[in-house]
Design an enzyme around this catalytic site. Structure first.
Site, mmCIF file in Angstrom:
data_model
loop_
_atom_site.group_PDB
_atom_site.id
_atom_site.type_symbol
_atom_site.label_atom_id
_atom_site.label_comp_id
_atom_site.label_asym_id
_atom_site.label_seq_id
_atom_site.Cartn_x
_atom_site.Cartn_y
_atom_site.Cartn_z
ATOM 1 N N GLY A 1 -5.552 11.186 0.600
ATOM 2 C CA GLY A 1 -6.452 12.109 -0.094
ATOM 3 C C GLY A 1 -7.146 11.431 -1.272
ATOM 4 O O GLY A 1 -8.224 11.840 -1.694
ATOM 5 N N GLU B 1 -1.430 1.650 -0.145
ATOM 6 C CA GLU B 1 -0.207 2.461 -0.247
ATOM 7 C C GLU B 1 0.720 2.152 0.927
ATOM 8 O O GLU B 1 1.930 1.991 0.747
ATOM 9 C CB GLU B 1 -0.555 3.952 -0.242
ATOM 10 C CG GLU B 1 -1.189 4.433 -1.529
ATOM 11 C CD GLU B 1 -1.606 5.893 -1.483
ATOM 12 O OE1 GLU B 1 -1.593 6.535 -2.531
ATOM 13 O OE2 GLU B 1 -1.957 6.381 -0.401
HETATM 14 C C1 5RP Z 1 -3.772 8.862 -2.313
HETATM 15 C C2 5RP Z 1 -2.640 9.599 -1.724
HETATM 16 C C3 5RP Z 1 -1.950 10.578 -2.606
HETATM 17 O O1 5RP Z 1 -0.633 10.184 -2.772
HETATM 18 C C4 5RP Z 1 -2.036 11.944 -1.977
HETATM 19 O O2 5RP Z 1 -3.409 12.251 -1.758
HETATM 20 C C5 5RP Z 1 -1.407 13.023 -2.844
HETATM 21 O O3 5RP Z 1 -2.139 13.179 -4.013
HETATM 22 P P1 5RP Z 1 -1.757 14.195 -5.152
HETATM 23 O O4 5RP Z 1 -0.465 13.765 -5.731
HETATM 24 O O5 5RP Z 1 -2.906 14.095 -6.133
HETATM 25 O O6 5RP Z 1 -1.676 15.576 -4.544
HETATM 26 O O7 5RP Z 1 -2.249 9.441 -0.597
HETATM 27 O O8 5RP Z 1 -4.428 8.092 -1.351
#
Ligand code: 5RP
Length: 242
Positions: free
Chosen positions: A115, A122
């Site tokens: 997201g 990651e």
């Molecule tokens: C970023 C990610 C984040 O860990 C994922 O989107 C969750 O985000 P948030 O803690 O802001 O809800 O995968 O690429």
């Protein structure tokens, strides 16, 4: 009787306090307490890991623990700097533990991530760690992955053929646009991010492999068979799943 009233009020106060607390903060802070002196720590990306990184920084300052962080994005690199966490790389150190966020988590601990457009690094960092802890507020738990579209990092020149493959697989791909719609989101690696909805994902392990076999896809946001522990922030406090 007075004592009873005090205990009741105290209970009420704690319940209200927990409600007021940010669930992401609860999870992030709890995960930071799991970090041990001397560890090499993967630093995930997003608004939940933001709290984790902050608390790790505070523990270094206040408890004098010593550790090094491996960021999973430029964003987490900057946060680590802000909180004075010494930085290292996968080249120089093996990772003891990584703590990262997620967009969806299923009961088998398969994830959708990306997201924040950072899922490629990651996945590399999270996969390299001896132990992977995922932190989230409990709204991220789902029965089946797929409501959240699967993010894919793609080479921009491959957009058309990748879209055609994704459509053949039943998805509805969209290039992720910047907040003000003034252009595409560009990843830390200089690539496009595509969000592809597949509906309910019955076999995430297979889909993760299939997506990465499309030429032009750098990495997809399905993470399977990697997670050791989930730390959730809930209205009742921390919930740990293993
Ligand atoms: C970023 C990610 C984040 O860990 C994922 O989107 C969750 O985000 P948030 O803690 O802001 O809800 O995968 O690429």
């Amino acid at each position: 009787e007075d004592r009873c009233v005090i205990i009741k009020n105290l209970g009420l106060f704690i319940v209200v306090l927990v409600f007021m607390m940010n669930l992401k903060e609860i999870a992030g802070f709890a995960a930071a307490e799991e970090i041990k002196d001397g560890q090499i720590v993967g630093l995930g990306t997003g608004s939940t890991t933001h709290y984790f990184i902050k608390k790790v920084g505070l523990r270094i300052k206040e408890e004098g623990i010593s550790l090094m962080g491996v960021p999973t994005s430029y964003q987490s690199f900057l946060l680590a700097k802000q909180w004075n966490i010494p930085i290292t790389t996968l080249e120089e150190h093996d990772l003891d533990i990584a703590v990262d966020g997620a967009d969806e988590i299923d009961p088998d601990f398969n994830l959708i991530k990306g997201g924040g457009a950072a899922h490629t690094l990651e996945k590399i960092v999270d996969y390299s760690a001896n132990e992977l802890i995922i932190i989230a507020d409990d709204s991220k738990m789902v029965n089946v992955l797929g409501k959240f579209p699967v993010p894919l990092e793609i080479i921009s020149e491959a957009t058309k053929p990748v879209f055609s493959e994704l459509r053949d697989m039943g998805a509805d791909p969209q290039i992720r646009m910047a907040k003000f719609k003034d252009g595409p989101v560009i990843s830390d690696n200089g690539n496009f991010i595509v969000d592809a909805s597949f509906g309910e994902i019955k076999n995430p392990i297979q889909l993760e492999k299939d997506l990465n076999s499309i030429p032009g896809v750098v990495e997809n946001g399905i993470f399977t068979q990697m997670v050791d522990k989930i730390i959730l922030g809930t209205n009742n406090g921390v919930k740990i799943l293993k």
